[in-house]
Design an enzyme around this catalytic site. Structure first.
Site, PDB file in Angstrom:
ATOM      1  N   LYS A   1       0.832  -1.211   0.000  1.00 14.26           N
ATOM      2  CA  LYS A   1       0.000   0.000   0.000  1.00 14.26           C
ATOM      3  C   LYS A   1       0.869   1.264   0.000  1.00 14.26           C
ATOM      4  O   LYS A   1       0.682   2.176  -0.808  1.00 14.26           O
ATOM      5  CB  LYS A   1      -0.939   0.016   1.231  1.00 14.26           C
ATOM      6  CG  LYS A   1      -1.834  -1.222   1.335  1.00 14.26           C
ATOM      7  CD  LYS A   1      -2.729  -1.184   2.568  1.00 14.26           C
ATOM      8  CE  LYS A   1      -1.990  -1.189   3.904  1.00 14.26           C
ATOM      9  NZ  LYS A   1      -1.259  -2.445   4.194  1.00 14.26           N
TER      10      LYS A   1
ATOM     11  N   ARG B   1     -10.089   0.220   8.459  1.00 17.70           N
ATOM     12  CA  ARG B   1      -9.648  -1.121   8.820  1.00 17.70           C
ATOM     13  C   ARG B   1     -10.723  -1.904   9.563  1.00 17.70           C
ATOM     14  O   ARG B   1     -10.488  -3.076   9.890  1.00 17.70           O
ATOM     15  CB  ARG B   1      -8.438  -1.010   9.740  1.00 17.70           C
ATOM     16  CG  ARG B   1      -7.080  -1.221   9.055  1.00 17.70           C
ATOM     17  CD  ARG B   1      -6.024  -0.880  10.084  1.00 17.70           C
ATOM     18  NE  ARG B   1      -4.773  -1.537   9.958  1.00 17.70           N
ATOM     19  CZ  ARG B   1      -3.687  -0.994   9.388  1.00 17.70           C
ATOM     20  NH1 ARG B   1      -3.747   0.173   8.795  1.00 17.70           N
ATOM     21  NH2 ARG B   1      -2.554  -1.645   9.392  1.00 17.70           N
TER      22      ARG B   1
ATOM     23  N   ARG C   1      11.637  -4.688   5.509  1.00 17.44           N
ATOM     24  CA  ARG C   1      11.244  -3.320   5.161  1.00 17.44           C
ATOM     25  C   ARG C   1      12.057  -2.280   5.931  1.00 17.44           C
ATOM     26  O   ARG C   1      12.299  -2.415   7.116  1.00 17.44           O
ATOM     27  CB  ARG C   1       9.758  -3.137   5.481  1.00 17.44           C
ATOM     28  CG  ARG C   1       9.302  -1.690   5.499  1.00 17.44           C
ATOM     29  CD  ARG C   1       7.808  -1.561   5.365  1.00 17.44           C
ATOM     30  NE  ARG C   1       7.050  -2.058   6.492  1.00 17.44           N
ATOM     31  CZ  ARG C   1       5.707  -2.088   6.515  1.00 17.44           C
ATOM     32  NH1 ARG C   1       5.008  -1.676   5.462  1.00 17.44           N
ATOM     33  NH2 ARG C   1       5.082  -2.557   7.572  1.00 17.44           N
TER      34      ARG C   1
ATOM     35  N   ARG D   1      13.847   1.413  10.787  1.00 15.52           N
ATOM     36  CA  ARG D   1      12.954   0.253  10.742  1.00 15.52           C
ATOM     37  C   ARG D   1      11.892   0.420  11.806  1.00 15.52           C
ATOM     38  O   ARG D   1      12.153   0.988  12.860  1.00 15.52           O
ATOM     39  CB  ARG D   1      13.749  -1.041  10.984  1.00 15.52           C
ATOM     40  CG  ARG D   1      14.623  -1.403   9.793  1.00 15.52           C
ATOM     41  CD  ARG D   1      15.492  -2.627  10.040  1.00 15.52           C
ATOM     42  NE  ARG D   1      16.517  -2.683   9.011  1.00 15.52           N
ATOM     43  CZ  ARG D   1      16.433  -3.391   7.877  1.00 15.52           C
ATOM     44  NH1 ARG D   1      15.377  -4.158   7.660  1.00 15.52           N
ATOM     45  NH2 ARG D   1      17.396  -3.345   6.983  1.00 15.52           N
TER      46      ARG D   1
ATOM     47  N   ARG E   1      -0.820  -8.804  13.452  1.00 14.51           N
ATOM     48  CA  ARG E   1      -1.367  -7.839  12.489  1.00 14.51           C
ATOM     49  C   ARG E   1      -2.116  -8.541  11.365  1.00 14.51           C
ATOM     50  O   ARG E   1      -3.154  -8.057  10.896  1.00 14.51           O
ATOM     51  CB  ARG E   1      -0.238  -6.957  11.948  1.00 14.51           C
ATOM     52  CG  ARG E   1       0.247  -5.935  12.993  1.00 14.51           C
ATOM     53  CD  ARG E   1       1.660  -5.465  12.771  1.00 14.51           C
ATOM     54  NE  ARG E   1       1.849  -4.784  11.510  1.00 14.51           N
ATOM     55  CZ  ARG E   1       3.052  -4.575  10.955  1.00 14.51           C
ATOM     56  NH1 ARG E   1       4.151  -4.983  11.564  1.00 14.51           N
ATOM     57  NH2 ARG E   1       3.137  -3.941   9.821  1.00 14.51           N
TER      58      ARG E   1
HETATM   59  P1  ADP Z   1       1.049  -1.649   7.563  1.00 19.23           P
HETATM   60  O1  ADP Z   1       1.618  -0.643   6.594  1.00 19.23           O
HETATM   61  O2  ADP Z   1       2.069  -2.668   7.917  1.00 19.23           O
HETATM   62  O3  ADP Z   1      -0.258  -2.185   7.110  1.00 19.23           O
HETATM   63  P2  ADP Z   1       0.309   0.595   9.235  1.00 19.23           P
HETATM   64  O4  ADP Z   1       1.488   1.484   9.182  1.00 19.23           O
HETATM   65  O5  ADP Z   1      -0.852   0.920   8.379  1.00 19.23           O
HETATM   66  O6  ADP Z   1       0.793  -0.892   8.958  1.00 19.23           O
HETATM   67  O7  ADP Z   1      -0.214   0.491  10.729  1.00 19.23           O
HETATM   68  C1  ADP Z   1       0.654   0.256  11.814  1.00 19.23           C
HETATM   69  C2  ADP Z   1      -0.166   0.100  13.090  1.00 19.23           C
HETATM   70  O8  ADP Z   1      -0.867   1.328  13.346  1.00 19.23           O
HETATM   71  C3  ADP Z   1      -1.245  -0.967  13.049  1.00 19.23           C
HETATM   72  O9  ADP Z   1      -0.746  -2.245  13.396  1.00 19.23           O
HETATM   73  C4  ADP Z   1      -2.241  -0.430  14.076  1.00 19.23           C
HETATM   74  O10 ADP Z   1      -1.788  -0.661  15.407  1.00 19.23           O
HETATM   75  C5  ADP Z   1      -2.184   1.071  13.836  1.00 19.23           C
HETATM   76  N1  ADP Z   1      -3.149   1.533  12.815  1.00 19.23           N
HETATM   77  C6  ADP Z   1      -2.867   2.096  11.610  1.00 19.23           C
HETATM   78  N2  ADP Z   1      -3.983   2.395  10.941  1.00 19.23           N
HETATM   79  C7  ADP Z   1      -5.017   2.015  11.734  1.00 19.23           C
HETATM   80  C8  ADP Z   1      -6.428   2.031  11.591  1.00 19.23           C
HETATM   81  N3  ADP Z   1      -7.027   2.519  10.486  1.00 19.23           N
HETATM   82  N4  ADP Z   1      -7.172   1.551  12.621  1.00 19.23           N
HETATM   83  C9  ADP Z   1      -6.616   1.067  13.738  1.00 19.23           C
HETATM   84  N5  ADP Z   1      -5.281   0.996  13.924  1.00 19.23           N
HETATM   85  C10 ADP Z   1      -4.480   1.462  12.936  1.00 19.23           C
HETATM   86  P1  ADP Z   2       2.189  -1.819   3.248  1.00 20.53           P
HETATM   87  O1  ADP Z   2       2.178  -0.309   3.192  1.00 20.53           O
HETATM   88  O2  ADP Z   2       1.013  -2.426   2.545  1.00 20.53           O
HETATM   89  O3  ADP Z   2       2.372  -2.358   4.631  1.00 20.53           O
HETATM   90  P2  ADP Z   2       4.777  -1.566   1.870  1.00 20.53           P
HETATM   91  O4  ADP Z   2       4.439  -0.790   0.658  1.00 20.53           O
HETATM   92  O5  ADP Z   2       5.481  -0.873   2.970  1.00 20.53           O
HETATM   93  O6  ADP Z   2       3.464  -2.313   2.427  1.00 20.53           O
HETATM   94  O7  ADP Z   2       5.651  -2.822   1.411  1.00 20.53           O
HETATM   95  C1  ADP Z   2       6.226  -3.725   2.360  1.00 20.53           C
HETATM   96  C2  ADP Z   2       7.634  -4.078   1.921  1.00 20.53           C
HETATM   97  O8  ADP Z   2       7.588  -4.888   0.743  1.00 20.53           O
HETATM   98  C3  ADP Z   2       8.484  -2.854   1.577  1.00 20.53           C
HETATM   99  O9  ADP Z   2       9.807  -3.083   2.043  1.00 20.53           O
HETATM  100  C4  ADP Z   2       8.427  -2.786   0.043  1.00 20.53           C
HETATM  101  O10 ADP Z   2       9.652  -2.270  -0.504  1.00 20.53           O
HETATM  102  C5  ADP Z   2       8.214  -4.242  -0.356  1.00 20.53           C
HETATM  103  N1  ADP Z   2       7.320  -4.382  -1.512  1.00 20.53           N
HETATM  104  C6  ADP Z   2       6.233  -3.610  -1.819  1.00 20.53           C
HETATM  105  N2  ADP Z   2       5.651  -4.055  -2.965  1.00 20.53           N
HETATM  106  C7  ADP Z   2       6.368  -5.135  -3.379  1.00 20.53           C
HETATM  107  C8  ADP Z   2       6.269  -6.018  -4.503  1.00 20.53           C
HETATM  108  N3  ADP Z   2       5.278  -5.886  -5.427  1.00 20.53           N
HETATM  109  N4  ADP Z   2       7.186  -7.007  -4.608  1.00 20.53           N
HETATM  110  C9  ADP Z   2       8.171  -7.144  -3.669  1.00 20.53           C
HETATM  111  N5  ADP Z   2       8.332  -6.341  -2.596  1.00 20.53           N
HETATM  112  C10 ADP Z   2       7.427  -5.349  -2.433  1.00 20.53           C
END
Ligand code: ADP
Ligand code: ADP
Ligand code: ZN
Length: 215
Positions: free
Chosen positions: A13, A88, A127, A160, A172
């Site tokens: 995303k 979410r 990541r 990180r 998660r």
């Molecule tokens: P990821 O990119 O790995 O999906 P996020 O950065 O979106 O994770 O979210 C990190 C953490 O922040 C989640 O595990 C949760 O604790 C909190 N969080 C983020 N967005 C929401 C949401 N829309 N509702 C509830 N908790 C959230």
């Molecule tokens: P989200 O926001 O959904 O949690 P991220 O965009 O942060 O996910 O992606 C998670 C990790 O995977 C990052 O380190 C990113 O560079 C990598 N990544 C994202 N898209 C791809 C893909 N299509 N193939 C391989 N690695 C990916």
């Protein structure tokens, strides 16, 4: 244009939102980024959210919908919005409808990034991001062109996330399965959902999203 990027942690995303921002001038509203900023600056919201985030659980619907509403109010009506990591839960989906309606905004598309759960742990544990500009990287899948230097801004400091560890990722993923995936039908009945293969190369995912959004 207002779109939701929906998918489990590590689906891509943030990666795709970063590209939409660069290519289309849209604004990314990531509740995860906003919450991390609140934690870092020690605001009351941050103090409430910190332990919940570290455990990989969801922060309360009131908190996240509140911060989304505040951010929306800072944008001009013409600015396109990418909702990344929000909504979410079913309650957040309802709040979003109300927040958009009150601002005369319409939801145009929900892009579902479909990925195999097995791949997500590797994506998340590898990541990292630029500490200066937030550009996203991966130990294996997206290294900076020059080792240790951010492609986007030239910074040499990276960070990180404390919750990007295997144990927290399992929680998660369960939260996604139990609370977030069930909101897809809400949007399916409205004909808004486009399923994109999130296992494809990053560039191909970007192309598939562009095909949905059009010129
Ligand atoms: P990821 O990119 O790995 O999906 P996020 O950065 O979106 O994770 O979210 C990190 C953490 O922040 C989640 O595990 C949760 O604790 C909190 N969080 C983020 N967005 C929401 C949401 N829309 N509702 C509830 N908790 C959230
Ligand atoms: P989200 O926001 O959904 O949690 P991220 O965009 O942060 O996910 O992606 C998670 C990790 O995977 C990052 O380190 C990113 O560079 C990598 N990544 C994202 N898209 C791809 C893909 N299509 N193939 C391989 N690695 C990916
Ligand atoms: Zn940078």
């Amino acid at each position: 244009m207002n779109i939701i990027l929906l998918g489990p942690p590590g689906a891509g995303k943030g990666t795709q939102a970063e590209r939409l921002v660069a290519e289309r001038g849209m604004v990314q509203l990531s509740t995860g980024d906003m919450l991390r900023a609140a934690v870092a600056s020690g605001t009351p919201t941050g103090l409430k959210a910190k332990a919940v985030m570290e455990a990989g659980e969801l922060v309360s619907d009131e908190i996240v919908s509140g911060i989304i509403g505040e951010k929306l109010d800072t944008l001009s009506a013409e600015t396109g919005v990418i909702f990344d990591g929000y909504p979410r839960t079913a309650a957040q989906a309802e709040s979003l409808d109300a927040l958009l309606a009150a601002r005369r905004r319409r939801l145009d598309h929900v892009i579902e990034l479909a990925v195999d759960e097995d791949a997500l742990v590797a994506r998340i544990t590898g990541r990292f991001t630029c500490a200066t500009c937030g550009a996203g990287y991966h130990d294996t899948f997206k290294q900076p062109k020059e080792a240790g230097v951010c492609d986007a801004c030239g910074s040499t400091t990276f960070k990180r996330r404390p919750d990007d560890n295997e144990a927290t990722v399992r929680t998660r993923l369960a939260e996604y399965r139990n609370k977030t995936a069930p909101i897809l039908p809400i949007y399916e009945v409205r004909g808004l959902v486009h399923r994109v293969d999130g296992m494809a190369d990053m560039a191909d995912v970007t192309k598939a999203i562009a095909a949905v959004l059009g010129e």
